[in-house]
Design a protein around this motif. Structure first.
Motif, PDB file in Angstrom:
ATOM      1  N   SER A 159       0.846  -1.196   0.000  1.00 19.43           N
ATOM      2  CA  SER A 159       0.000   0.000   0.000  1.00 19.43           C
ATOM      3  C   SER A 159       0.880   1.243   0.000  1.00 19.43           C
ATOM      4  CB  SER A 159      -0.912  -0.008   1.226  1.00 19.43           C
ATOM      5  OG  SER A 159      -0.135  -0.016   2.417  1.00 19.43           O
ATOM      6  N   GLN A 160       0.290   2.407  -0.154  1.00 21.44           N
ATOM      7  CA  GLN A 160       1.071   3.642  -0.231  1.00 21.44           C
ATOM      8  C   GLN A 160       1.895   3.889   1.021  1.00 21.44           C
ATOM      9  OE1 GLN A 160      -1.519   6.897  -1.257  1.00 21.44           O
ATOM     10  NE2 GLN A 160      -1.519   6.373  -3.440  1.00 21.44           N
ATOM     11  N   ASP A 161       1.356   3.574   2.187  1.00 19.87           N
ATOM     12  CA  ASP A 161       2.103   3.783   3.427  1.00 19.87           C
ATOM     13  C   ASP A 161       2.872   2.532   3.854  1.00 19.87           C
ATOM     14  OD1 ASP A 161      -0.023   2.230   4.104  1.00 19.87           O
ATOM     15  OD2 ASP A 161      -0.928   3.636   5.522  1.00 19.87           O
ATOM     16  N   SER A 162       2.881   1.513   3.020  1.00 20.88           N
ATOM     17  CA  SER A 162       3.666   0.290   3.223  1.00 20.88           C
ATOM     18  C   SER A 162       3.304  -0.485   4.486  1.00 20.88           C
ATOM     19  CB  SER A 162       5.175   0.617   3.255  1.00 20.88           C
ATOM     20  OG  SER A 162       5.592   1.174   2.034  1.00 20.88           O
ATOM     21  N   ASP A 163       2.124  -0.213   5.061  1.00 21.88           N
ATOM     22  CA  ASP A 163       1.738  -0.981   6.249  1.00 21.88           C
ATOM     23  C   ASP A 163       0.855  -2.182   5.915  1.00 21.88           C
ATOM     24  OD1 ASP A 163      -0.615   0.255   5.566  1.00 21.88           O
ATOM     25  OD2 ASP A 163      -1.098   0.936   7.595  1.00 21.88           O
ATOM     26  N   THR A 164       0.527  -2.349   4.637  1.00 21.84           N
ATOM     27  CA  THR A 164      -0.301  -3.469   4.189  1.00 21.84           C
ATOM     28  C   THR A 164       0.275  -4.039   2.903  1.00 21.84           C
ATOM     29  OG1 THR A 164      -2.266  -2.389   5.117  1.00 21.84           O
ATOM     30  CG2 THR A 164      -2.636  -4.215   3.596  1.00 21.84           C
ATOM     31  N   ALA A 165       0.284  -5.350   2.803  1.00 21.95           N
ATOM     32  CA  ALA A 165       0.777  -6.019   1.600  1.00 21.95           C
ATOM     33  C   ALA A 165      -0.179  -7.131   1.207  1.00 21.95           C
ATOM     34  CB  ALA A 165       2.174  -6.597   1.836  1.00 21.95           C
ATOM     35  N   VAL A 166      -0.289  -7.346  -0.097  1.00 22.18           N
ATOM     36  CA  VAL A 166      -1.110  -8.434  -0.633  1.00 22.18           C
ATOM     37  C   VAL A 166      -0.210  -9.349  -1.442  1.00 22.18           C
ATOM     38  CG1 VAL A 166      -3.031  -9.072  -2.120  1.00 22.18           C
ATOM     39  CG2 VAL A 166      -3.178  -7.008  -0.735  1.00 22.18           C
ATOM     40  N   ILE A 167      -0.242 -10.625  -1.110  1.00 23.98           N
ATOM     41  CA  ILE A 167       0.493 -11.638  -1.865  1.00 23.98           C
ATOM     42  C   ILE A 167      -0.540 -12.556  -2.517  1.00 23.98           C
ATOM     43  CG2 ILE A 167       2.162 -13.515  -1.758  1.00 23.98           C
ATOM     44  CD1 ILE A 167       3.331 -12.240   0.727  1.00 23.98           C
ATOM     45  N   SER A 168      -0.514 -12.621  -3.845  1.00 20.79           N
ATOM     46  CA  SER A 168      -1.477 -13.441  -4.585  1.00 20.79           C
ATOM     47  C   SER A 168      -0.864 -14.791  -4.919  1.00 20.79           C
ATOM     48  CB  SER A 168      -1.908 -12.733  -5.872  1.00 20.79           C
ATOM     49  OG  SER A 168      -2.560 -11.523  -5.566  1.00 20.79           O
ATOM     50  N   LEU A 169      -1.667 -15.833  -4.772  1.00 23.45           N
ATOM     51  CA  LEU A 169      -1.231 -17.198  -5.062  1.00 23.45           C
ATOM     52  C   LEU A 169      -2.081 -17.783  -6.177  1.00 23.45           C
ATOM     53  CD1 LEU A 169      -0.523 -16.667  -1.945  1.00 23.45           C
ATOM     54  CD2 LEU A 169      -0.532 -19.144  -1.723  1.00 23.45           C
ATOM     55  N   ASN A 170      -1.436 -18.482  -7.086  1.00 18.41           N
ATOM     56  CA  ASN A 170      -2.139 -19.242  -8.105  1.00 18.41           C
ATOM     57  C   ASN A 170      -1.827 -20.719  -7.931  1.00 18.41           C
ATOM     58  OD1 ASN A 170      -1.561 -16.402  -9.647  1.00 18.41           O
ATOM     59  ND2 ASN A 170      -3.493 -17.336 -10.303  1.00 18.41           N
ATOM     60  N   TYR A 171      -2.860 -21.543  -8.101  1.00 14.13           N
ATOM     61  CA  TYR A 171      -2.711 -22.991  -7.950  1.00 14.13           C
ATOM     62  C   TYR A 171      -2.780 -23.653  -9.318  1.00 14.13           C
ATOM     63  CZ  TYR A 171      -3.550 -22.462  -2.901  1.00 14.13           C
ATOM     64  OH  TYR A 171      -3.469 -22.113  -1.576  1.00 14.13           O
ATOM     65  N   ARG A 172      -2.158 -24.801  -9.409  1.00 15.96           N
ATOM     66  CA  ARG A 172      -2.211 -25.558 -10.656  1.00 15.96           C
ATOM     67  C   ARG A 172      -3.432 -26.474 -10.708  1.00 15.96           C
ATOM     68  NH1 ARG A 172       1.942 -27.872  -7.635  1.00 15.96           N
ATOM     69  NH2 ARG A 172       3.419 -26.495  -8.656  1.00 15.96           N
ATOM     70  N   ILE A 173      -4.197 -26.513  -9.629  1.00 21.74           N
ATOM     71  CA  ILE A 173      -5.382 -27.373  -9.548  1.00 21.74           C
ATOM     72  C   ILE A 173      -6.613 -26.515  -9.274  1.00 21.74           C
ATOM     73  CG2 ILE A 173      -4.131 -29.426  -8.795  1.00 21.74           C
ATOM     74  CD1 ILE A 173      -4.920 -28.753  -5.924  1.00 21.74           C
ATOM     75  N   PRO A 174      -7.783 -26.945  -9.726  1.00 23.05           N
ATOM     76  CA  PRO A 174      -9.008 -26.183  -9.434  1.00 23.05           C
ATOM     77  C   PRO A 174      -9.407 -26.333  -7.973  1.00 23.05           C
ATOM     78  CG  PRO A 174      -9.562 -28.196 -10.586  1.00 23.05           C
ATOM     79  CD  PRO A 174      -8.055 -28.115 -10.581  1.00 23.05           C
ATOM     80  N   VAL A 175     -10.243 -25.438  -7.517  1.00 24.12           N
ATOM     81  CA  VAL A 175     -10.652 -25.459  -6.116  1.00 24.12           C
ATOM     82  C   VAL A 175     -11.445 -26.706  -5.777  1.00 24.12           C
ATOM     83  CG1 VAL A 175     -12.847 -24.239  -6.448  1.00 24.12           C
ATOM     84  CG2 VAL A 175     -11.574 -23.940  -4.313  1.00 24.12           C
ATOM     85  N   THR A 176     -12.064 -27.308  -6.779  1.00 24.00           N
ATOM     86  CA  THR A 176     -12.857 -28.521  -6.530  1.00 24.00           C
ATOM     87  C   THR A 176     -11.998 -29.733  -6.207  1.00 24.00           C
ATOM     88  OG1 THR A 176     -12.899 -28.875  -8.928  1.00 24.00           O
ATOM     89  CG2 THR A 176     -14.803 -27.789  -7.946  1.00 24.00           C
ATOM     90  N   ASP A 177     -10.668 -29.635  -6.415  1.00 25.71           N
ATOM     91  CA  ASP A 177      -9.791 -30.763  -6.101  1.00 25.71           C
ATOM     92  C   ASP A 177      -9.422 -30.837  -4.625  1.00 25.71           C
ATOM     93  OD1 ASP A 177      -9.860 -31.441  -8.724  1.00 25.71           O
ATOM     94  OD2 ASP A 177      -7.731 -31.160  -9.136  1.00 25.71           O
ATOM     95  N   PHE A 178      -9.723 -29.787  -3.874  1.00 25.55           N
ATOM     96  CA  PHE A 178      -9.397 -29.800  -2.452  1.00 25.55           C
ATOM     97  C   PHE A 178     -10.434 -30.624  -1.691  1.00 25.55           C
ATOM     98  CE2 PHE A 178      -7.247 -25.834  -3.749  1.00 25.55           C
ATOM     99  CZ  PHE A 178      -5.985 -26.095  -3.247  1.00 25.55           C
ATOM    100  N   GLN A 179      -9.970 -31.392  -0.742  1.00 25.09           N
ATOM    101  CA  GLN A 179     -10.847 -32.177   0.107  1.00 25.09           C
ATOM    102  C   GLN A 179     -11.072 -31.445   1.426  1.00 25.09           C
ATOM    103  OE1 GLN A 179     -12.432 -35.043  -0.812  1.00 25.09           O
ATOM    104  NE2 GLN A 179     -11.525 -34.604  -2.818  1.00 25.09           N
ATOM    105  N   GLY A 180     -12.318 -31.117   1.690  1.00 24.69           N
ATOM    106  CA  GLY A 180     -12.638 -30.422   2.939  1.00 24.69           C
ATOM    107  C   GLY A 180     -11.901 -29.104   3.055  1.00 24.69           C
ATOM    108  N   SER A 181     -11.260 -28.896   4.185  1.00 26.02           N
ATOM    109  CA  SER A 181     -10.583 -27.625   4.454  1.00 26.02           C
ATOM    110  C   SER A 181      -9.068 -27.722   4.285  1.00 26.02           C
ATOM    111  CB  SER A 181     -10.907 -27.163   5.882  1.00 26.02           C
ATOM    112  OG  SER A 181     -10.436 -28.120   6.833  1.00 26.02           O
TER     113      SER A 181
END
Length: 707
Positions: free
Chosen positions: A109-131
């Motif tokens: 962010s402009q004041d550098s107190d917040t950061a966002v790290i984005s992740l991409n997966y090679r599998i769709p979300v439907t491949d995850f079991q439960g949590s």
């Protein structure tokens, strides 16, 4: 049908422990099968034919590392700028998470107190079991949280998890028990519907879990099915127990009273439940596989509840015997089955039917008016409870990076159709569009056959201006340029559901009219019932717009601000409500028809029919409202909207429609209510001499020769 149900009821009452043991055994077997073969619920937004799906397919084929699930990790410090080393270490741990294909550099962010790290997966979300996907992220960020920093999770992986609290179900059951005790004056009688609901809903829940192992089931479909299952289970059992107690008070032996109740009220249950099941078929016309899963889940739940009602209720009644009446009722040997209050009300409505009909119609139209301005949008993290990590991540991104950062548009370019030399021009055109906050540099795939550009709007995902920007980009895009991303998918889903709503309505109404015509042999009654159900559903839609979209009751329901009606709600609510509304129509019209066949007086039959059913309809509606209102406490906004909408609709239907509009219009139509082609009146119980051999009408008493 009625004779078969009478035999089933008598057999169940004679051997109650065998029936109870059979259902409990089935419950255990279903739970065992669910444990062994059950699956995990997922929200799969891949929908063939949507414009956004073309971009998704392109990324899956050419850019697989950017086409799977995604997640966002938001890090915030209350004490000042974030240390670069902290973010570097976090990024390394996130890169080691199973299934992650790419981790973006931290966006500060402009004041550098917040950061966002984005992740991409090679599998769709439907491949995850439960949590497991969320659990892996939680483990990766635990060290960063231990340093005193706030770390919140967003994106598809954490947003695709639904954990019902059970609070809504508990609240609904407690309120239902209170109403049942008040209605029957007997704890034994009050406990029967709840016992049936627990068994039926338990088996239905197990079946839904098994279904999830073989087909996609939405994360909130089981909750919606449970909501409806509890309501109809108690509703149907209430009707059966009420008719059973009436038989006891008239002096019938226990076995005969059970048989009579199952042949009359049981027939009503079968027809009413069938109407609900038929209505749920309309969800297949929505064009969304994930949306159809709501229908599968609810269909299984209502089907099981219907079967338990006509088998387990007779067994429990036979086991309880006369104890369902309560000591005071048995001592008085009370024989009166009609309600003096509803009888006086029916007489009052019959004296000025035009006034009451026009007043009721005016109220319904007034409540329905806001539906003309309804705007729909699928639920997203911005509508989640404030304490949820996905909501906190959403709010941090909104405040630090702008509302559009929560819903970027992903522009996928097919470089086999668009020359790579045109990419700079495409980026400039995107950046120049009104409503665009920023455009990321172009990402190329390994063989330079596809490119990806992220466009951040100046407005949030659910803002109509974001949809307008999407439409402008698509209208100006060349062949081979596709816009996808969650915002684009949600916009396409909303458009598809709005387009299919009228098809679903036509399908459900037509089938319901056919079914009611078959039941009552009276097309006028069937068409009138469908029209009134449409009015009550429209009124419920209008109330939802006022509460959620206008924000008149949003804060009371735990929402911080007004928000659009969830796109999943209108069609789902319509199919469920149209079936449930027919329950009360069948209950009321069965008694009215019974009295008309007995007396030949169409006006008197309306008064007597309403007087004899007013109490049970009121009690059943009160239970339904209590159960559905309990689900308004659920944290999921779609479940919350369904709870409010269904509770409102049942309240409107059981008061304005059933107690005012139906009797007023039936009084006005007189004998025309029971007109049938050829000029013959509707068939009597067991046949009226015209040779058609009609079945006993739902809710009517057995003919003497069948008892």
């Amino acid at each position: 049908m009625s004779s078969l149900l009478a035999r089933v009821g008598a057999a169940a009452a004679t051997r109650p422990w065998r029936v109870i043991a059979a259902w409990l055994t089935l419950l255990v077997l279903v739970f065992a099968a669910a444990s062994a073969f059950g699956g995990t619920n997922h929200d799969d937004y891949n929908v063939p034919g949507l414009p956004s799906q073309e971009g998704t397919n392109l990324l899956s084929e050419r850019f697989p590392e950017m086409s799977g699930a995604d997640a966002r990790v938001v890090v915030h410090s209350d004490t000042g700028p974030l240390a670069p080393g902290v973010l570097t270490d976090l990024g390394s741990r996130l890169a080691d998470v199973n299934g992650v294909s790419a981790v973006s550099p931290p966006r500060l962010s402009q004041d550098s107190d917040t950061a966002v790290i984005s992740l991409n997966y090679r599998i769709p979300v439907t491949d995850f079991q439960g949590s497991e996907g969320v659990d892996a992220l939680e483990a990766a960020v635990a060290g960063t949280r231990a340093q005193g920093l706030e770390v919140e999770l967003g994106g598809q992986v954490p947003e695709n998890i639904s954990k019902p609290s059970g609070t809504a179900e508990a609240v609904g059951m407690i309120l239902a028990l209170i109403i049942l005790v008040f209605a029957f004056g007997s704890v034994v009688a009050a406990g029967l519907p709840l016992a049936v609901a627990l068994v039926g809903v338990g088996i239905g829940s197990g079946l839904i879990t098994i279904m999830a192992g073989f087909t996609g089931i939405s994360t909130i479909a089981p909750t919606i099915a449970t909501m409806v299952g509890i309501g109809v289970a108690i509703d149907y059992a209430l009707l059966l127990v009420t008719r059973y107690t009436e038989g006891l008070r008239s002096g019938m032996p226990v076995r005969d009273a059970v048989a009579a109740a199952n042949s009359t009220a049981g027939t009503s249950v079968i027809f009413a439940g069938t109407t609900v099941l038929v209505s749920l078929f309309g969800l297949r016309l929505s064009g969304l596989p994930m949306y159809a899963s709501f229908g599968y889940a609810t269909f299984a739940m209502v089907g099981i509840v219907m079967l338990t009602s006509v088998t387990l209720v007779p067994a429990l009644c036979g086991l309880a015997g006369t104890r369902v009446l309560g000591q005071r009722s048995r001592a008085r040997a009370e024989r009166r089955t009609t309600s003096p209050l509803t009888e006086r009300w029916a007489i009052r409505v019959s004296r000025r039917p035009w006034l009451w009909a026009l007043t009721a119609l005016g109220v319904l139209l007034l409540l329905a008016a806001p539906v003309l301005g309804m705007r729909t949008w699928p639920q997203d993290a911005g509508s989640a409870p404030a304490a949820n990590t996905i909501r906190q991540a959403y709010d941090l991104i909104d405040s630090e990076f702008g509302p559009g950062a929560n819903g970027p548009l992903m522009v996928a370019v097919d470089l086999n159709k668009v020359p790579a030399a045109e990419l700079p021009s495409i980026v400039r055109d995107l950046a120049a569009e009104p409503g665009v906050a920023s455009v990321t540099p172009v990402l190329m795939n390994a063989d330079s056959t596809a490119a990806l550009v992220s466009v951040q709007p100046t407005t949030g995902p659910s803002d109509p201006r974001s949809t307008e920007l999407l439409d402008r980009i698509r209208s100006d895009a060349a062949d081979g340029v596709h816009v996808t991303g969650l915002t684009a998918v949600f916009a396409d889903i909303s458009a598809r559901l709005a387009e299919r709503l009228w098809l679903v309505i036509a399908f459900v109404v037509a089938l319901s009219v056919v079914l009611l015509t078959f039941v009552f042999r009276a097309p006028v009654v069937a068409v009138k019932a469908a029209a009134m159900n449409l009015l009550s559903v429209a009124a419920a839609y209008g109330v939802m717009v006022m509460v959620f979209q206008w924000g008149w009751g949003a804060q009371l329901l735990g929402l911080p601000h007004a928000l659009p009606v969830s796109s999943w709600v209108p069609i789902l609510m319509f199919t469920i409500l149209f079936g449930l509304s027919m329950d009360y129509e069948v209950f009321l019209l069965s008694r009215v028809r019974e009295r008309w066949l007995a007396t030949g007086d169409s006006h008197r039959s309306v008064v007597e029919g309403l007087a004899s059913t007013g109490r049970v309809i009121t009690s059943a509606a009160a239970i339904m409202v209590a159960v559905f209102a309990g689900f308004a406490l659920d944290g999921d906004v779609t479940v919350k909207m369904m709870g409010v909408g269904l509770a409102t609709a049942v309240l409107i239907d059981a008061t304005i429609v059933r107690m005012v509009l139906v009797p007023a219009t039936m009084y006005l139509l007189g004998d025309a209510n029971w007109w049938r082609p050829g000029g013959r009146r509707a068939a009597a119980a067991g046949g009226d001499g015209d040779g058609d051999g009609a079945a006993t009408p739902a809710g009517a008493p057995l003919p003497l020769r069948a008892r």
